[in-house]
Design a protein around this motif. Structure first.
Motif, PDB file in Angstrom:
ATOM      1  N   CYS A 230      -8.277  41.052-116.195  1.00  0.00           N
ATOM      2  CA  CYS A 230      -7.151  42.457-115.868  1.00  0.00           C
ATOM      3  C   CYS A 230      -5.756  41.291-116.285  1.00  0.00           C
ATOM      4  N   ALA A 231      -5.346  40.718-115.321  1.00  0.00           N
ATOM      5  CA  ALA A 231      -4.283  40.265-115.526  1.00  0.00           C
ATOM      6  C   ALA A 231      -3.595  39.664-116.954  1.00  0.00           C
ATOM      7  N   LEU A 232      -4.827  39.014-118.379  1.00  0.00           N
ATOM      8  CA  LEU A 232      -4.263  39.085-119.178  1.00  0.00           C
ATOM      9  C   LEU A 232      -4.463  40.352-119.994  1.00  0.00           C
ATOM     10  N   VAL A 233      -4.841  40.924-119.835  1.00  0.00           N
ATOM     11  CA  VAL A 233      -4.241  42.130-120.481  1.00  0.00           C
ATOM     12  C   VAL A 233      -2.419  43.245-119.827  1.00  0.00           C
TER      13      VAL A 233
ATOM     14  N   PRO B 178       0.943  43.072-119.471  1.00  0.00           N
ATOM     15  CA  PRO B 178       2.366  42.331-119.980  1.00  0.00           C
ATOM     16  C   PRO B 178       2.863  41.263-118.276  1.00  0.00           C
ATOM     17  N   GLN B 179       2.826  42.055-117.844  1.00  0.00           N
ATOM     18  CA  GLN B 179       3.560  41.412-116.158  1.00  0.00           C
ATOM     19  C   GLN B 179       2.560  40.736-115.655  1.00  0.00           C
ATOM     20  N   ARG B 180       1.136  40.793-116.584  1.00  0.00           N
ATOM     21  CA  ARG B 180       0.177  39.800-114.995  1.00  0.00           C
ATOM     22  C   ARG B 180      -0.600  39.419-113.937  1.00  0.00           C
ATOM     23  N   THR B 181      -0.293  38.932-113.244  1.00  0.00           N
ATOM     24  CA  THR B 181      -0.958  39.620-111.876  1.00  0.00           C
ATOM     25  C   THR B 181      -0.151  40.404-110.795  1.00  0.00           C
ATOM     26  N   LEU B 182       1.243  40.356-111.364  1.00  0.00           N
ATOM     27  CA  LEU B 182       2.750  40.593-110.863  1.00  0.00           C
ATOM     28  C   LEU B 182       2.717  42.555-110.694  1.00  0.00           C
TER      29      LEU B 182
ATOM     30  N   ALA C 164       0.219  31.150-110.788  1.00  0.00           N
ATOM     31  CA  ALA C 164       0.609  31.937-111.663  1.00  0.00           C
ATOM     32  C   ALA C 164       0.364  30.595-112.960  1.00  0.00           C
ATOM     33  N   ALA C 165       1.536  30.069-113.065  1.00  0.00           N
ATOM     34  CA  ALA C 165       1.889  29.014-114.132  1.00  0.00           C
ATOM     35  C   ALA C 165       1.188  27.794-115.025  1.00  0.00           C
ATOM     36  N   GLU C 166       0.433  27.137-113.473  1.00  0.00           N
ATOM     37  CA  GLU C 166      -1.029  26.612-113.361  1.00  0.00           C
ATOM     38  C   GLU C 166      -2.012  27.232-114.201  1.00  0.00           C
ATOM     39  N   LEU C 167      -2.173  28.502-114.191  1.00  0.00           N
ATOM     40  CA  LEU C 167      -3.136  28.845-114.470  1.00  0.00           C
ATOM     41  C   LEU C 167      -3.033  30.156-116.349  1.00  0.00           C
ATOM     42  N   GLY C 168      -1.721  29.525-116.385  1.00  0.00           N
ATOM     43  CA  GLY C 168      -1.715  30.336-117.982  1.00  0.00           C
ATOM     44  C   GLY C 168      -1.513  31.862-117.636  1.00  0.00           C
TER      45      GLY C 168
ATOM     46  N   GLY D 264       5.116  38.452-118.965  1.00  0.00           N
ATOM     47  CA  GLY D 264       6.043  38.168-120.041  1.00  0.00           C
ATOM     48  C   GLY D 264       5.340  36.894-121.524  1.00  0.00           C
ATOM     49  N   GLU D 265       4.586  36.127-121.223  1.00  0.00           N
ATOM     50  CA  GLU D 265       3.972  35.240-122.177  1.00  0.00           C
ATOM     51  C   GLU D 265       2.702  35.545-122.999  1.00  0.00           C
ATOM     52  N   PRO D 266       2.923  36.713-124.023  1.00  0.00           N
ATOM     53  CA  PRO D 266       1.518  37.127-124.563  1.00  0.00           C
ATOM     54  C   PRO D 266       1.003  35.704-125.124  1.00  0.00           C
TER      55      PRO D 266
END
Length: 193
Positions: free
Chosen positions: A116-119, A121-125, A180-184, A188-190
């Motif tokens: 869900c987060a990967l689709v 742009p704001q991911r989990t935010l 988030a950083a550890e898990l990709g 905003g990082e497509p």
């Protein structure tokens, strides 16, 4: 006693797929958080999360037998049983202990929330349980995630600790967001996994 370093080495040795390694890290974090909230052993919970799919990439037809045997050889019967119970439809070992129920309740949902987060742009935010529920109604979305198993996992865990499905969804989102950083999952990082 298996250390976190030994467990991660095994995951890296047996799991070529970066996506599956990231899933293992996500489930590790979700399990570790749950242990902290419940006053349980964070080491055991985290290791169960990290190792639960360690043999899936290399030996999918035997999963989880290889990692279960590896844990048993190292004197970790509770972890071995938890990993076996997370695949109870294959192993016949039903999740009973809190550790076992927590792993079943954390595995599929972590994968689904990540999808869900990967689709977005704001991911989990800002990801909310209602958005996750909406995606659950689309069978083609994250089709590999067993929705029934995910909800059954929540039900079994809730029998022990209470809480609603939405509360469990939100906790998973919050944990994944914190890592988030550890898990990709950085917003905003497509193209990131």
């Amino acid at each position: 006693m298996v250390t976190r370093e030994e467990a991660w080495e095994l995951v890296c040795e047996w799991t070529a797929s970066e996506r599956l390694r990231i899933h293992a890290l996500g489930v590790e974090r979700v399990m570790e958080d749950l242990a902290g909230r419940l006053g349980e052993d964070p080491r055991a919970f985290a290791l169960a999360g990290l190792l639960h799919d360690a043999d899936y990439d290399r030996w999918p037809d035997e999963h989880p037998a290889r990692v279960v045997a590896w844990l048993e050889e190292r004197g970790e019967p509770a972890l071995a049983r938890a990993v076996a119970a997370h695949a109870w439809e294959r192993t016949g070992i039903r999740p009973e202990s809190l550790l076992e129920r927590a792993l079943v309740a954390s595995d599929e949902v972590t994968g689904f929330v990540t999808a869900c987060a990967l689709v977005r742009p704001q991911r989990t935010l800002g990801l909310e349980p209602r958005s996750i529920r909406k995606k659950m109604k689309t069978p083609a979305f994250a089709a590999g995630v067993n929705r029934e198993e995910m909800l059954e996992g929540f039900r079994r865990l809730s029998e022990c600790i209470g809480g609603t499905e939405d509360e469990h969804f939100q906790r998973v989102v919050d944990v994944l967001h914190a890592h988030a950083a550890e898990l990709g999952l950085t917003a905003g990082e497509p193209g990131k996994p």
